[in-house]
Motif scaffolding. Structure first.
Motif, PDB file in Angstrom:
ATOM      1  N   VAL A 176      -3.576   4.025   4.626  1.00 18.83           N
ATOM      2  CA  VAL A 176      -4.453   2.978   5.153  1.00 18.83           C
ATOM      3  C   VAL A 176      -5.004   3.379   6.516  1.00 18.83           C
ATOM      4  CG1 VAL A 176      -4.602   0.543   5.830  1.00 18.83           C
ATOM      5  CG2 VAL A 176      -3.119   1.220   3.911  1.00 18.83           C
ATOM      6  N   ALA A 179       2.564   2.364   5.930  1.00 17.08           N
ATOM      7  CA  ALA A 179       1.348   2.538   5.138  1.00 17.08           C
ATOM      8  C   ALA A 179       0.165   3.025   5.964  1.00 17.08           C
ATOM      9  CB  ALA A 179       0.986   1.215   4.457  1.00 17.08           C
ATOM     10  N   GLN A 235       0.829  -1.209   0.000  1.00 21.56           N
ATOM     11  CA  GLN A 235       0.000   0.000   0.000  1.00 21.56           C
ATOM     12  C   GLN A 235       0.864   1.260   0.000  1.00 21.56           C
ATOM     13  OE1 GLN A 235      -3.243  -0.763  -0.383  1.00 21.56           O
ATOM     14  NE2 GLN A 235      -2.565  -2.900  -0.197  1.00 21.56           N
ATOM     15  N   PRO A 271      -8.331   2.223   1.812  1.00 22.66           N
ATOM     16  CA  PRO A 271      -7.802   0.922   2.221  1.00 22.66           C
ATOM     17  C   PRO A 271      -7.827   0.815   3.747  1.00 22.66           C
ATOM     18  CG  PRO A 271      -6.323   2.014   0.670  1.00 22.66           C
ATOM     19  CD  PRO A 271      -7.341   3.022   1.080  1.00 22.66           C
TER      20      PRO A 271
END
Length: 409
Positions: free
Chosen positions: A228, A298, A223, A257
């Protein structure tokens, strides 16, 4: 057996619920390594001890550190009525007698009288125990300095502990105004953390089925940086079902995400088709290696209940927080996070709504204000790293704590 009063013996009483016992064991393990001539007896329920028994637990149990199981207070054949905090009430009712019985047995086993009593600050009865034993009581405050200050100013803690000493999983540079004030209230007020930078607690046991959880770090590696959302409310807190629905709908609508730590039995509250529709967008897992996840670059936002341990893990990971506090010190922590440290936001209206969580995620992950929060998080982490350094404040306070507990009475 003749008891030896010249050799030090520290009795440690743990509160076996939430994440109280593991950090206490972590610091006691470190102290036992440094004070090899002092014997430490760690008392906790079997269930809680088992939750921190892992490979690292076994490595940390040394010749001068014994771990004992105490009764959980649940009578044989007892049927739970489903009342909130029922287990805690049963345990606390039996705790004074259960702990005393176990401590007496440990004294006989080791041949050493207790020279110091270290306990979770929740145990108000420990003041009388220590007084009866003629030894100092050193209390461990598991929450943050602001909540301790609140209790001190209502005299609850000070009247029980007196002004002798308390140690805390924090660092004094986090809030120097409160730290300086508490230094004036206690003979010894010792910030000796953050533990998760010094001596992290053993990881909790992983559930039997962890295939999805074990794949979350490799998934995060793919990612984008700070893109995220990680969602977790600790081991105790469960948001109302309508808020779980709102959170799920917001995640799906904004297409962020995500990794969501949610027990399997709670998935029934998610909207129909949510798991299938978002399987390429994120992961819903029953257990998560939270510390590792938050350290992964991430992660850009942590949707949290604002427990103190989660807060410290977020600081180490430099991850801004979206706060939905529920009880205890969580509301105060959330206010400090938003108003004082400016490293997070509180959900609109204090509860999860679809529009409110979408606004929070957008602000933290995509707007310039979120970037500034991450920069402030980095600053706090740097202060924490200085505090635990060779000449740092937490290191000096740790040396003072070691001196206090390793003295003969």
């Amino acid at each position: 057996m003749t008891l030896d009063s010249t050799k030090t013996h520290v009795a440690v009483l743990a509160f076996p619920f939430s994440t109280h016992a593991a950090p206490l064991f972590a610091i006691i393990s470190r102290l036992s390594s440094a004070a090899r001539n002092t014997h430490f007896s760690f008392f906790n329920t079997s269930k809680s001890n088992n939750s921190i028994r892992s490979s690292s637990f076994k490595q940390n149990v040394r010749h001068n550190l014994n771990v004992y199981d105490v009764w959980d207070g649940v009578p044989e054949g007892y049927e739970f009525a489903g009342k909130p905090q029922e287990e805690i009430e049963l345990f606390m009712k039996a705790a004074p007698e259960s702990f005393l019985k176990s401590v007496v047995a440990a004294v006989v086993e080791t041949g050493r009288e207790v020279s110091c009593l270290v306990t979770d600050a929740f145990f108000w009865f420990a003041a009388e125990m220590a007084e009866d034993m003629g030894v100092p009581w050193v209390a461990f405050w598991t929450a943050g300095p602001a909540s301790l200050s609140t209790h001190v100013y209502t005299d609850t803690i000070r009247n029980k502990i007196g002004d002798e000493g308390v140690f805390i999983n924090s660092f004094q540079e986090l809030d120097p105004i409160i730290s300086n004030d508490l230094n004036s209230k206690f003979n010894k007020y010792l910030n000796v953390g953050p533990f998760n930078l010094i001596s992290p607690p053993p990881p909790p046991p992983q559930p039997p089925i962890i295939s999805k959880a074990s794949g979350c770090i490799p998934w995060l590696d793919k990612q984008k940086v700070a893109s995220v959302a990680y969602i977790s409310f600790g081991s105790v807190t469960v948001p109302p079902s309508d808020e779980l629905v709102a959170l799920a709908e917001a995640l799906e609508a904004i297409s962020v995400p995500f990794i969501w730590s949610l027990r399997d039995n709670l998935k029934v509250h998610l909207p129909n088709g949510f798991l299938e529709k978002t399987k390429m967008q994120g992961m819903v897992i029953p257990w998560a290696p939270q510390s590792d996840i938050l350290r992964q670059g991430a992660i850009g936002a942590f949707v949290t209940h604002c427990g103190w341990n989660s807060f410290l893990e977020s600081v180490v990971g430099e991850v801004p927080m979206i706060c939905r506090p529920f009880f205890g010190d969580q509301r105060l922590n959330a206010r400090m996070i938003k108003e004082v440290w400016e490293i997070g936001v509180r959900v609109e209206g204090g509860v999860f709504t679809k529009s409110g969580i979408m606004k929070s995620l957008d602000l933290v992950l995509l707007q310039e204000k979120g970037k500034r929060m991450r920069e402030k998080m980095k600053g706090l982490k740097e202060l924490a790293e200085i505090a635990i350094g060779p000449k740092g404040s937490s290191t000096e306070n740790y040396d003072t704590l070691l001196d206090v507990i390793s003295k003969s009475k």
